[in-house]
Design a protein around this motif. Structure first.
Motif, PDB file in Angstrom:
ATOM      1  N   LYS A 485     -27.700  41.053   7.830  1.00  0.00           N
ATOM      2  CA  LYS A 485     -28.265  42.385   7.976  1.00  0.00           C
ATOM      3  C   LYS A 485     -29.070  42.772   6.741  1.00  0.00           C
ATOM      4  O   LYS A 485     -30.045  43.524   6.826  1.00  0.00           O
ATOM      5  N   ARG A 487     -30.489  40.382   4.344  1.00  0.00           N
ATOM      6  CA  ARG A 487     -31.545  39.448   3.963  1.00  0.00           C
ATOM      7  C   ARG A 487     -32.655  39.328   5.017  1.00  0.00           C
ATOM      8  O   ARG A 487     -33.813  39.031   4.698  1.00  0.00           O
ATOM      9  N   PHE A 488     -32.267  39.457   6.258  1.00  0.00           N
ATOM     10  CA  PHE A 488     -33.248  39.197   7.303  1.00  0.00           C
ATOM     11  C   PHE A 488     -33.660  40.479   8.000  1.00  0.00           C
ATOM     12  O   PHE A 488     -32.828  41.385   8.159  1.00  0.00           O
ATOM     13  N   SER A 489     -34.917  40.457   8.426  1.00  0.00           N
ATOM     14  CA  SER A 489     -35.428  41.584   9.234  1.00  0.00           C
ATOM     15  C   SER A 489     -35.237  41.201  10.685  1.00  0.00           C
ATOM     16  O   SER A 489     -35.988  40.394  11.272  1.00  0.00           O
ATOM     17  N   LEU A 490     -34.273  41.717  11.243  1.00  0.00           N
ATOM     18  CA  LEU A 490     -33.861  41.317  12.589  1.00  0.00           C
ATOM     19  C   LEU A 490     -34.666  42.086  13.622  1.00  0.00           C
ATOM     20  O   LEU A 490     -34.942  43.282  13.459  1.00  0.00           O
ATOM     21  N   LYS A 491     -35.036  41.331  14.625  1.00  0.00           N
ATOM     22  CA  LYS A 491     -35.692  41.971  15.743  1.00  0.00           C
ATOM     23  C   LYS A 491     -34.677  42.749  16.543  1.00  0.00           C
ATOM     24  O   LYS A 491     -33.495  42.701  16.282  1.00  0.00           O
ATOM     25  N   LYS A 492     -35.211  43.378  17.557  1.00  0.00           N
ATOM     26  CA  LYS A 492     -34.340  44.253  18.350  1.00  0.00           C
ATOM     27  C   LYS A 492     -33.223  43.476  19.002  1.00  0.00           C
ATOM     28  O   LYS A 492     -32.038  43.859  18.925  1.00  0.00           O
ATOM     29  N   LYS A 495     -30.951  42.062  16.334  1.00  0.00           N
ATOM     30  CA  LYS A 495     -30.150  43.149  15.734  1.00  0.00           C
ATOM     31  C   LYS A 495     -29.008  43.557  16.659  1.00  0.00           C
ATOM     32  O   LYS A 495     -27.873  43.789  16.226  1.00  0.00           O
TER      33      LYS A 495
END
Length: 596
Positions: A485, A487-492, A495
C-alpha cells in the motif's frame, strides 16, 4: 397468774391424754382383762385403778407385741400416767412405743392414726417437761410423714402442737397464728374433737396476751362443741376451769369463783381426783391473790390431805408451798418455815423417784436394746452361714458350668482356626493370582496411557507450533500488505484486492484457535485448570491461559507470537502473575506448574 396462763396452754393436753379418743379407733380395752368392759368407763373408777387395769391389759397383750390392741393399751396407759403427773415415764414409754410402730413395714390407716396419736402425745409430754426443741421436732415430723395434704387432720395436729410449743415459751402471738391455721383445717374436715382442742388453745393464747374477752369467746365455742357432741369425759371440767380463768382476768371474781366450784364438783362426780386437785389449787391461788387468806387456807388444807391420801407428791408439794405463803401472810413465820421445809423434803423425794424412774427406764431400754442386738447378731450369723453355704454351692455350679463352656469354646475355636487356615491359604492363592493378573492389566493400561499421553503432548506441541507459525505468517502477510500500500500505486482492482486481503487479515482472530488449543490441552492435562483454580482462585481466564502456555515450556517470545501480543506485554503479564500468585519474582513458573 403465770402458772394460770401456762395452764391454759397445757390444759388441753390433760384432756386429750385422759380421753379414750384415738382418731376413730374404738379399742375393746378389756377383752383380755375381764368380761365387763365397763370397768374402764370414765365415771366408774379412779385414775390409779384405771392405770392398774391397763397395765394388766398390756401384760395380757404382750404376747403379740405388734398387734394394734397392745399399742392401743399402751397409749391408753400413757394417757393415765400423764393424768397422774408422771410425765417423764410418759416420754420414755412413748419413745419405746413409737420405735415399735416405726418398725412395722406395711402400715394401714389405723396404724398411721396410732403413730400420729403417739407422736402428738410425745410432743405434748415433752412440752410439759420443757423440752421444747424435741417437742417441736415431733410435731414437724407428723407433717413430714403424713402432711402431704395441707388440709389433712395430720397437718392440723402438727400446727396445733407447734402452736402449743410457742405458747409454752410465752410467744402467744406466734402460737395464735398456728392455732388459727389448725382451726381452718379442722373446720374443713369437720373434726369436732380437733375444733374443741384448738378453741381451748386459742382461748389460752388470748389469756397469755391479756385479751380475756376474746379468750372467753373461744372458750364459749369449746363449750358449745362439748355440749353438742355430748362428751362423757372430763371436758366440762376444763370448760368451767377456763371460764373461771377468763372471768378472773376480766375482774369478775364472783363468776370466777362460781366456775371454780362447779369445775371441782364435776371432777368429783367423774372421780377425776387429780384433776379436782388441780382445780382447787388454781382456786386457792385465786383466793390468795385476792387476799382471802382464810378461805384459801381452807381449800388448800383440804387439798393437802387429799394429795397425801392419793399419793400425789407434786400436788402435795405445791399445796404445802401455798400453805407456807398463807401462814407467812398471817404472820406465822415459824409454822410457814416448817411447812416450807416439809415441801423441800417432798421435792427431794420426787426428784429421787424421777431419777430412779429414769435410771430404771434407761436400764430397761439398755437391756431391751441388748436383747435385740443379740437377736440381730444371731440372726446375722445364721444368715451369713446360710449365705456362705449358698455361695459355695453357687461357686461350684458356676465353675462347673464355666469348665464345660470353656471346653466347648476351645473345641469350637480350634475347629474355627483350622477352617480359617484353609480359607486363608485358598484366599492367598487367589489373591496372588488376582494381583498378578491386575498388575499385568495395570502395566498394559499404563503403557497405553503413556503412549496416548505422548501422542497428545506431541499433538499439543504441534498445534502450539502451528499456532506460532500461523501467527508469524499472519504478521508477515500484514507487513507485506502494508508495504504494498505504501510502495506501489495500486489500481482500482488491485487496491480492492489488497483491501480485501487486509480485511481478511484483520478479521482473523486467534480466540477460536485458542479455545481449540484449550480443548486439546485439557485432553492431555485434564485436571490442570481445576488444580490451578483451586490453588490460585483469583486468576483471570487470560492469566490461566498464560499459565497453560508456560507449562508447555514456551518462552515469552513464543507466547507473544501465539497470542498476537508484544514480548514486553507478555513479560509484564508474567511479572504480575508471580505477584498475584505470591511467589518469588526470581522463581521459575514452569517448575511450579509442573508440580500441578
Amino acid at each position: 397468774m403465770k402458772k394460770t396462763i401456762l395452764y391454759i396452754f397445757l390444759c388441753f393436753v390433760l384432756e386429750v391424754l385422759s380421753h379414750t379418743f384415738l382418731f376413730g379407733i374404738e379399742p375393746k380395752f378389756m377383752q383380755n382383762v375381764a368380761s365387763d368392759p365397763s370397768l374402764l368407763e370414765e365415771d366408774t373408777i379412779s385414775g390409779e385403778q384405771r392405770k392398774d387395769l391397763l397395765m394388766l391389759a398390756i401384760k395380757k397383750a404382750d404376747a403379740h407385741p405388734v398387734k394394734k390392741e397392745n399399742v392401743v393399751y399402751q397409749i391408753r396407759c400413757v394417757e393415765n400416767l400423764f393424768s397422774l403427773g408422771n410425765y417423764s415415764l410418759c416420754v420414755e414409754t412413748l419413745k419405746s412405743l413409737i420405735a415399735k410402730i416405726e418398725k412395722i413395714e406395711k402400715k394401714d390407716s389405723a396404724w398411721e392414726a396410732l403413730h400420729i396419736h403417739a407422736l402428738v402425745n410425745l410432743g405434748q409430754a415433752e412440752t410439759y417437761l420443757g423440752a421444747y426443741e424435741e417437742a417441736m421436732g415431733h410435731f414437724n415430723e407428723i407433717r413430714t410423714l403424713y402432711g402431704a395434704d395441707i388440709n389433712s387432720n395430720a397437718t392440723a395436729h402438727s400446727f396445733n402442737g407447734i402452736g402449743l410449743v410457742f405458747g409454752a415459751r410465752g410467744q402467744c402471738k406466734v402460737a395464735l397464728e398456728y392455732f388459727q391455721k389448725s382451726l381452718k383445717i379442722f373446720q374443713r374436715t369437720k373434726n369436732s374433737r380437733g375444733l374443741y382442742r384448738v378453741y381451748t388453745n386459742i382461748g389460752g393464747a388470748f389469756c397469755g396476751m391479756g385479751n380475756y374477752q376474746e379468750a372467753l369467746n373461744a372458750f364459749v365455742e369449746a363449750q358449745r362443741i362439748v355440749l353438742s357432741q355430748k362428751y362423757k369425759g372430763t371436758e366440762l371440767v376444763y370448760v368451767h376451769l377456763n371460764f373461771a380463768i377468763a372471768y378472773e382476768g376480766l375482774g369478775k371474781t364472783e363468776l370466777a369463783e362460781k366456775y371454780y366450784i362447779e369445775a371441782a364438783k364435776i371432777a368429783e362426780n367423774k372421780k377425776a381426783y387429780h384433776l379436782r386437785m388441780f382445780v382447787n389449787n388454781n382456786y386457792a391461788n385465786t383466793l390468795y391473790t385476792q387476799g382471802k387468806y382464810v378461805k384459801a387456807q381452807e381449800i388448800n388444807s383440804a387439798l393437802i390431805q387429799e394429795a397425801k391420801k392419793l399419793g400425789a407428791l407434786k400436788m402435795q408439794m405445791i399445796a404445802l408451798r401455798m400453805e407456807s405463803s398463807i401462814l407467812e401472810k398471817q404472820g406465822k413465820f415459824k409454822e410457814a418455815n416448817a411447812i416450807l421445809h416439809e415441801s423441800y423434803k417432798i421435792f427431794d423425794t420426787i426428784y429421787n423417784q424421777e431419777s430412779e424412774n429414769r435410771i430404771a427406764s434407761i436400764r430397761y431400754q439398755f437391756d431391751h436394746y441388748k436383747v435385740l442386738q443379740e437377736e440381730k447378731i444371731q440372726k446375722k450369723k445364721l444368715e451369713l452361714a446360710e449365705a456362705k453355704v449358698l455361695n459355695k454351692n453357687l461357686w461350684i455350679a458356676f465353675l462347673s458350668l464355666l469348665a464345660i463352656f470353656a471346653g466347648i469354646a476351645i473345641a469350637l475355636m480350634i475347629r474355627r482356626i483350622l477352617r480359617q487356615c484353609r480359607i486363608n491359604n485358598l484366599m492367598k492363592t487367589k489373591v496372588t493370582e488376582y494381583k498378578q493378573h491386575e498388575n499385568t492389566k495395570i502395566e498394559g493400561i499404563k503403557t497405553s496411557f503413556a503412549q496416548e499421553m505422548d501422542a497428545k503432548n506431541k499433538e499439543l506441541t504441534s498445534n502450539a507450533l502451528l499456532f506460532l507459525k500461523f501467527n508469524e505468517l499472519s504478521l508477515a502477510m500484514n507487513q507485506i500488505v502494508k508495504k504494498m500500500k505504501v510502495r506501489f500505486s495500486l489500481k482500482k482492482e488491485e487496491k480492492e484486492l489488497v483491501e480485501e486481503m487486509e480485511s481478511l487479515l484483520r478479521s482473523f482472530s486467534s480466540s477460536q484457535d485458542l479455545a481449540e488449543f484449550k480443548t486439546y490441552f485439557e485432553q492431555v492435562n485434564s485436571s490442570f485448570f481445576k488444580k490451578l483454580e483451586a490453588a490460585y482462585p483469583n486468576l483471570t481466564p487470560n492469566e490461566m491461559r498464560l499459565c497453560a502456555f508456560i507449562s508447555l515450556g514456551l518462552s515469552a517470545k513464543e507466547i507473544a507470537s501465539v497470542t498476537n501480543r508484544t514480548f514486553q506485554s507478555i513479560w509484564t503479564a508474567k511479572f504480575r502473575l508471580k505477584k498475584k500468585m505470591q511467589v518469588d519474582p526470581d522463581s521459575n513458573l514452569y517448575d511450579i506448574f509442573l508440580k500441578l
